[in-house]
Design a protein around this motif. Structure first.
Motif, PDB file in Angstrom:
ATOM      1  N   MET A   1      48.532  33.086  45.265  1.00 39.64           N
ATOM      2  CA  MET A   1      47.203  33.208  44.699  1.00 39.64           C
ATOM      3  C   MET A   1      46.264  33.779  45.763  1.00 39.64           C
ATOM      4  SD  MET A   1      45.442  30.412  42.287  1.00 39.64           S
ATOM      5  CE  MET A   1      44.036  29.652  43.026  1.00 39.64           C
ATOM      6  N   GLN A   2      45.554  34.856  45.396  1.00 36.67           N
ATOM      7  CA  GLN A   2      44.641  35.485  46.342  1.00 36.67           C
ATOM      8  C   GLN A   2      43.201  35.247  45.908  1.00 36.67           C
ATOM      9  OE1 GLN A   2      46.678  37.508  44.362  1.00 36.67           O
ATOM     10  NE2 GLN A   2      48.307  38.110  45.702  1.00 36.67           N
ATOM     11  N   ASN A   3      42.331  35.075  46.898  1.00 33.95           N
ATOM     12  CA  ASN A   3      40.918  34.999  46.548  1.00 33.95           C
ATOM     13  C   ASN A   3      40.316  36.399  46.595  1.00 33.95           C
ATOM     14  OD1 ASN A   3      40.131  35.614  49.220  1.00 33.95           O
ATOM     15  ND2 ASN A   3      40.152  33.459  49.799  1.00 33.95           N
ATOM     16  N   ILE A   4      39.078  36.518  46.214  1.00 36.94           N
ATOM     17  CA  ILE A   4      38.426  37.832  46.133  1.00 36.94           C
ATOM     18  C   ILE A   4      38.427  38.529  47.488  1.00 36.94           C
ATOM     19  CG2 ILE A   4      36.229  39.003  45.664  1.00 36.94           C
ATOM     20  CD1 ILE A   4      35.724  36.703  43.570  1.00 36.94           C
ATOM     21  N   GLU A   5      38.154  37.787  48.551  1.00 37.46           N
ATOM     22  CA  GLU A   5      38.126  38.386  49.893  1.00 37.46           C
ATOM     23  C   GLU A   5      39.494  38.939  50.282  1.00 37.46           C
ATOM     24  OE1 GLU A   5      35.335  39.108  51.498  1.00 37.46           O
ATOM     25  OE2 GLU A   5      34.379  38.213  49.751  1.00 37.46           O
ATOM     26  N   ASP A   6      40.561  38.203  49.959  1.00 41.56           N
ATOM     27  CA  ASP A   6      41.922  38.686  50.252  1.00 41.56           C
ATOM     28  C   ASP A   6      42.208  39.982  49.498  1.00 41.56           C
ATOM     29  OD1 ASP A   6      42.358  36.410  51.787  1.00 41.56           O
ATOM     30  OD2 ASP A   6      43.428  35.336  50.205  1.00 41.56           O
ATOM     31  N   ILE A   7      41.824  40.016  48.244  1.00 41.86           N
ATOM     32  CA  ILE A   7      42.063  41.211  47.411  1.00 41.86           C
ATOM     33  C   ILE A   7      41.276  42.402  47.961  1.00 41.86           C
ATOM     34  CG2 ILE A   7      41.806  42.215  45.104  1.00 41.86           C
ATOM     35  CD1 ILE A   7      42.157  39.292  44.014  1.00 41.86           C
ATOM     36  N   LYS A   8      40.013  42.181  48.289  1.00 41.99           N
ATOM     37  CA  LYS A   8      39.191  43.265  48.846  1.00 41.99           C
ATOM     38  C   LYS A   8      39.774  43.788  50.156  1.00 41.99           C
ATOM     39  CE  LYS A   8      34.772  42.237  48.930  1.00 41.99           C
ATOM     40  NZ  LYS A   8      33.458  41.537  48.809  1.00 41.99           N
ATOM     41  N   LYS A   9      40.299  42.891  50.976  1.00 38.82           N
ATOM     42  CA  LYS A   9      40.913  43.292  52.246  1.00 38.82           C
ATOM     43  C   LYS A   9      42.144  44.175  51.999  1.00 38.82           C
ATOM     44  CE  LYS A   9      42.451  41.457  56.609  1.00 38.82           C
ATOM     45  NZ  LYS A   9      43.337  40.548  57.245  1.00 38.82           N
ATOM     46  N   ILE A  10      42.974  43.783  51.039  1.00 39.19           N
ATOM     47  CA  ILE A  10      44.162  44.580  50.713  1.00 39.19           C
ATOM     48  C   ILE A  10      43.751  45.963  50.209  1.00 39.19           C
ATOM     49  CG2 ILE A  10      46.107  44.742  49.079  1.00 39.19           C
ATOM     50  CD1 ILE A  10      46.346  41.625  49.439  1.00 39.19           C
ATOM     51  N   ILE A  11      42.711  46.020  49.385  1.00 43.34           N
ATOM     52  CA  ILE A  11      42.218  47.308  48.879  1.00 43.34           C
ATOM     53  C   ILE A  11      41.721  48.171  50.034  1.00 43.34           C
ATOM     54  CG2 ILE A  11      40.389  48.406  47.504  1.00 43.34           C
ATOM     55  CD1 ILE A  11      40.690  45.976  45.542  1.00 43.34           C
ATOM     56  N   ASP A  12      41.021  47.573  50.974  1.00 36.08           N
ATOM     57  CA  ASP A  12      40.479  48.317  52.122  1.00 36.08           C
ATOM     58  C   ASP A  12      41.562  48.787  53.086  1.00 36.08           C
ATOM     59  OD1 ASP A  12      37.903  48.022  51.171  1.00 36.08           O
ATOM     60  OD2 ASP A  12      37.435  46.297  52.458  1.00 36.08           O
ATOM     61  N   GLU A  13      42.634  48.021  53.223  1.00 33.94           N
ATOM     62  CA  GLU A  13      43.663  48.314  54.228  1.00 33.94           C
ATOM     63  C   GLU A  13      44.799  49.207  53.732  1.00 33.94           C
ATOM     64  OE1 GLU A  13      44.906  44.483  55.663  1.00 33.94           O
ATOM     65  OE2 GLU A  13      43.089  44.242  56.886  1.00 33.94           O
TER      66      GLU A  13
ATOM     67  N   PHE B   1      46.317  42.493  36.085  1.00 30.53           N
ATOM     68  CA  PHE B   1      45.757  41.245  35.567  1.00 30.53           C
ATOM     69  C   PHE B   1      46.503  40.843  34.301  1.00 30.53           C
ATOM     70  CE2 PHE B   1      42.398  43.067  38.096  1.00 30.53           C
ATOM     71  CZ  PHE B   1      41.773  41.977  38.686  1.00 30.53           C
ATOM     72  N   SER B   2      47.000  39.607  34.289  1.00 29.85           N
ATOM     73  CA  SER B   2      47.720  39.113  33.122  1.00 29.85           C
ATOM     74  C   SER B   2      47.564  37.594  33.054  1.00 29.85           C
ATOM     75  CB  SER B   2      49.195  39.492  33.210  1.00 29.85           C
ATOM     76  OG  SER B   2      49.809  38.839  34.312  1.00 29.85           O
ATOM     77  N   ALA B   3      48.219  36.998  32.079  1.00 30.14           N
ATOM     78  CA  ALA B   3      48.217  35.543  31.935  1.00 30.14           C
ATOM     79  C   ALA B   3      49.549  35.117  31.332  1.00 30.14           C
ATOM     80  CB  ALA B   3      47.059  35.103  31.039  1.00 30.14           C
ATOM     81  N   PRO B   4      49.957  33.876  31.578  1.00 33.07           N
ATOM     82  CA  PRO B   4      51.252  33.393  31.069  1.00 33.07           C
ATOM     83  C   PRO B   4      51.374  33.453  29.547  1.00 33.07           C
ATOM     84  CG  PRO B   4      50.337  31.849  32.666  1.00 33.07           C
ATOM     85  CD  PRO B   4      49.280  32.879  32.398  1.00 33.07           C
TER      86      PRO B   4
ATOM     87  N   LEU C   1      49.399  44.049  43.347  1.00 32.02           N
ATOM     88  CA  LEU C   1      49.057  42.627  43.286  1.00 32.02           C
ATOM     89  C   LEU C   1      49.021  42.196  41.830  1.00 32.02           C
ATOM     90  CD1 LEU C   1      46.033  42.312  45.735  1.00 32.02           C
ATOM     91  CD2 LEU C   1      48.388  41.699  46.167  1.00 32.02           C
ATOM     92  N   SER C   2      49.679  41.098  41.534  1.00 32.63           N
ATOM     93  CA  SER C   2      49.614  40.511  40.198  1.00 32.63           C
ATOM     94  C   SER C   2      48.614  39.366  40.242  1.00 32.63           C
ATOM     95  CB  SER C   2      50.975  39.980  39.774  1.00 32.63           C
ATOM     96  OG  SER C   2      51.877  41.044  39.621  1.00 32.63           O
ATOM     97  N   ILE C   3      47.688  39.383  39.308  1.00 31.30           N
ATOM     98  CA  ILE C   3      46.641  38.371  39.279  1.00 31.30           C
ATOM     99  C   ILE C   3      46.695  37.647  37.935  1.00 31.30           C
ATOM    100  CG2 ILE C   3      44.152  37.969  39.397  1.00 31.30           C
ATOM    101  CD1 ILE C   3      44.084  40.599  41.152  1.00 31.30           C
ATOM    102  N   ASP C   4      46.929  36.359  37.997  1.00 29.18           N
ATOM    103  CA  ASP C   4      46.999  35.515  36.811  1.00 29.18           C
ATOM    104  C   ASP C   4      45.574  35.084  36.455  1.00 29.18           C
ATOM    105  OD1 ASP C   4      47.217  33.421  34.971  1.00 29.18           O
ATOM    106  OD2 ASP C   4      48.980  32.542  35.953  1.00 29.18           O
ATOM    107  N   THR C   5      45.047  35.628  35.376  1.00 30.38           N
ATOM    108  CA  THR C   5      43.648  35.358  35.012  1.00 30.38           C
ATOM    109  C   THR C   5      43.426  33.906  34.596  1.00 30.38           C
ATOM    110  OG1 THR C   5      43.995  36.129  32.747  1.00 30.38           O
ATOM    111  CG2 THR C   5      43.172  37.742  34.347  1.00 30.38           C
ATOM    112  N   SER C   6      44.478  33.205  34.228  1.00 25.68           N
ATOM    113  CA  SER C   6      44.301  31.792  33.872  1.00 25.68           C
ATOM    114  C   SER C   6      44.051  30.937  35.114  1.00 25.68           C
ATOM    115  CB  SER C   6      45.500  31.271  33.081  1.00 25.68           C
ATOM    116  OG  SER C   6      46.648  31.201  33.904  1.00 25.68           O
ATOM    117  N   LEU C   7      44.518  31.406  36.268  1.00 28.24           N
ATOM    118  CA  LEU C   7      44.321  30.687  37.526  1.00 28.24           C
ATOM    119  C   LEU C   7      43.205  31.292  38.378  1.00 28.24           C
ATOM    120  CD1 LEU C   7      48.056  30.262  38.575  1.00 28.24           C
ATOM    121  CD2 LEU C   7      46.578  28.566  37.486  1.00 28.24           C
ATOM    122  N   GLU C   8      43.013  32.584  38.255  1.00 29.35           N
ATOM    123  CA  GLU C   8      42.078  33.297  39.126  1.00 29.35           C
ATOM    124  C   GLU C   8      40.943  33.920  38.307  1.00 29.35           C
ATOM    125  OE1 GLU C   8      44.103  35.441  42.376  1.00 29.35           O
ATOM    126  OE2 GLU C   8      45.949  34.760  41.420  1.00 29.35           O
ATOM    127  N   GLN C   9      40.211  33.077  37.628  1.00 30.78           N
ATOM    128  CA  GLN C   9      39.125  33.548  36.767  1.00 30.78           C
ATOM    129  C   GLN C   9      38.018  34.224  37.560  1.00 30.78           C
ATOM    130  OE1 GLN C   9      38.389  29.806  34.906  1.00 30.78           O
ATOM    131  NE2 GLN C   9      39.976  30.098  33.372  1.00 30.78           N
TER     132      GLN C   9
END
Length: 106
Positions: free
Chosen positions: A1-13, A21-24, A50-58
Protein backbone atom coordinates in the motif's frame (compact mmCIF):
# COMPACT_ATOMS: atom_id res chain seq x y z
CA UNK A 1 0.00 0.00 0.00
CA UNK A 2 1.43 3.36 -1.05
CA UNK A 3 0.53 6.77 0.26
CA UNK A 4 0.20 9.83 -1.95
CA UNK A 5 3.77 10.97 -1.25
CA UNK A 6 5.17 7.55 -2.23
CA UNK A 7 3.18 7.60 -5.48
CA UNK A 8 4.28 11.15 -6.32
CA UNK A 9 7.91 10.17 -5.67
CA UNK A 10 7.65 7.19 -8.04
CA UNK A 11 6.11 9.44 -10.71
CA UNK A 12 8.93 11.97 -10.27
CA UNK A 13 11.72 9.37 -10.31
CA UNK A 14 10.60 7.34 -13.35
CA UNK A 15 10.14 8.45 -16.95
CA UNK A 16 7.07 6.27 -17.51
CA UNK A 17 4.56 5.33 -14.81
CA UNK A 18 1.15 3.71 -14.98
CA UNK A 19 -1.28 3.84 -12.07
CA UNK A 20 -3.96 1.14 -12.23
CA UNK A 21 -6.90 1.91 -9.94
CA UNK A 22 -9.20 -1.00 -9.14
CA UNK A 23 -11.06 -2.69 -6.31
CA UNK A 24 -11.61 -6.32 -5.23
CA UNK A 25 -15.32 -6.12 -6.14
CA UNK A 26 -14.66 -5.01 -9.75
CA UNK A 27 -14.83 -7.95 -12.18
CA UNK A 28 -13.84 -5.80 -15.16
CA UNK A 29 -10.74 -4.68 -13.24
CA UNK A 30 -9.65 -8.27 -12.65
CA UNK A 31 -10.24 -9.31 -16.27
CA UNK A 32 -8.42 -6.29 -17.72
CA UNK A 33 -5.42 -6.07 -15.39
CA UNK A 34 -3.40 -9.17 -16.45
CA UNK A 35 -3.89 -8.40 -20.15
CA UNK A 36 -2.93 -4.76 -19.73
CA UNK A 37 0.12 -5.53 -17.59
CA UNK A 38 1.33 -8.10 -20.11
CA UNK A 39 0.93 -5.62 -22.98
CA UNK A 40 2.80 -2.91 -21.06
CA UNK A 41 5.59 -5.33 -20.16
CA UNK A 42 5.94 -6.53 -23.77
CA UNK A 43 5.82 -3.11 -25.41
CA UNK A 44 7.29 -0.69 -22.88
CA UNK A 45 10.27 -2.00 -20.89
CA UNK A 46 10.81 1.17 -18.86
CA UNK A 47 7.32 1.41 -17.35
CA UNK A 48 6.81 1.39 -13.60
CA UNK A 49 3.31 0.06 -12.86
CA UNK A 50 1.51 0.64 -9.56
CA UNK A 51 -1.75 -1.06 -8.67
CA UNK A 52 -3.92 0.96 -6.33
CA UNK A 53 -6.84 -0.64 -4.52
CA UNK A 54 -9.43 2.13 -4.20
CA UNK A 55 -11.21 0.30 -1.39
CA UNK A 56 -8.07 0.66 0.75
CA UNK A 57 -6.51 3.80 -0.69
CA UNK A 58 -9.42 6.21 -1.01
CA UNK A 59 -7.21 9.24 -0.36
CA UNK A 60 -4.96 8.34 -3.30
CA UNK A 61 -7.96 7.85 -5.58
CA UNK A 62 -9.38 11.22 -4.52
CA UNK A 63 -6.00 12.95 -4.93
CA UNK A 64 -5.78 11.74 -8.55
CA UNK A 65 -9.50 12.49 -9.16
CA UNK A 66 -10.35 8.85 -9.79
CA UNK A 67 -14.06 8.25 -9.31
CA UNK A 68 -14.64 5.18 -11.50
CA UNK A 69 -12.86 1.86 -11.78
CA UNK A 70 -10.94 0.56 -13.51
CA UNK A 71 -9.00 3.73 -14.22
CA UNK A 72 -5.57 3.88 -15.80
CA UNK A 73 -3.38 6.95 -15.48
CA UNK A 74 -0.17 7.15 -17.49
CA UNK A 75 2.52 9.63 -16.56
CA UNK A 76 5.35 10.40 -18.98
CA UNK A 77 8.23 12.48 -17.64
CA UNK A 78 6.24 13.36 -14.52
CA UNK A 79 3.16 14.68 -16.33
CA UNK A 80 -0.20 13.01 -16.73
CA UNK A 81 -0.36 11.94 -20.36
CA UNK A 82 -3.30 9.54 -20.53
CA UNK A 83 -6.42 8.86 -18.47
CA UNK A 84 -8.77 6.00 -19.30
CA UNK A 85 -11.72 4.88 -17.21
CA UNK A 86 -14.18 2.02 -17.36
CA UNK A 87 -14.46 1.11 -21.03
CA UNK A 88 -11.02 0.71 -22.54
CA UNK A 89 -9.24 -1.87 -24.59
CA UNK A 90 -5.66 -2.98 -24.09
CA UNK A 91 -4.87 -2.14 -27.73
CA UNK A 92 -6.30 1.34 -27.34
CA UNK A 93 -4.05 2.06 -24.34
CA UNK A 94 -0.95 0.64 -26.08
CA UNK A 95 -1.58 2.62 -29.27
CA UNK A 96 -1.99 5.91 -27.39
CA UNK A 97 1.24 5.42 -25.42
CA UNK A 98 3.46 3.97 -28.15
CA UNK A 99 4.60 7.01 -30.15
CA UNK A 100 5.27 9.45 -27.28
CA UNK A 101 6.96 6.67 -25.31
CA UNK A 102 9.28 5.80 -28.20
CA UNK A 103 10.17 9.47 -28.76
CA UNK A 104 10.87 9.96 -25.07
CA UNK A 105 13.07 6.85 -24.79
CA UNK A 106 15.38 7.70 -27.71
Amino acid sequence: MQNIEDIKKIIDENLAVMLYFSAPTCNVCHALKPKLLEAIECNFKEFEVLSIDTSLEQESAAYFSVFAIPTVLVFLDGKEFLRKSRHMSVDEVVIEIKRPYEIMMR
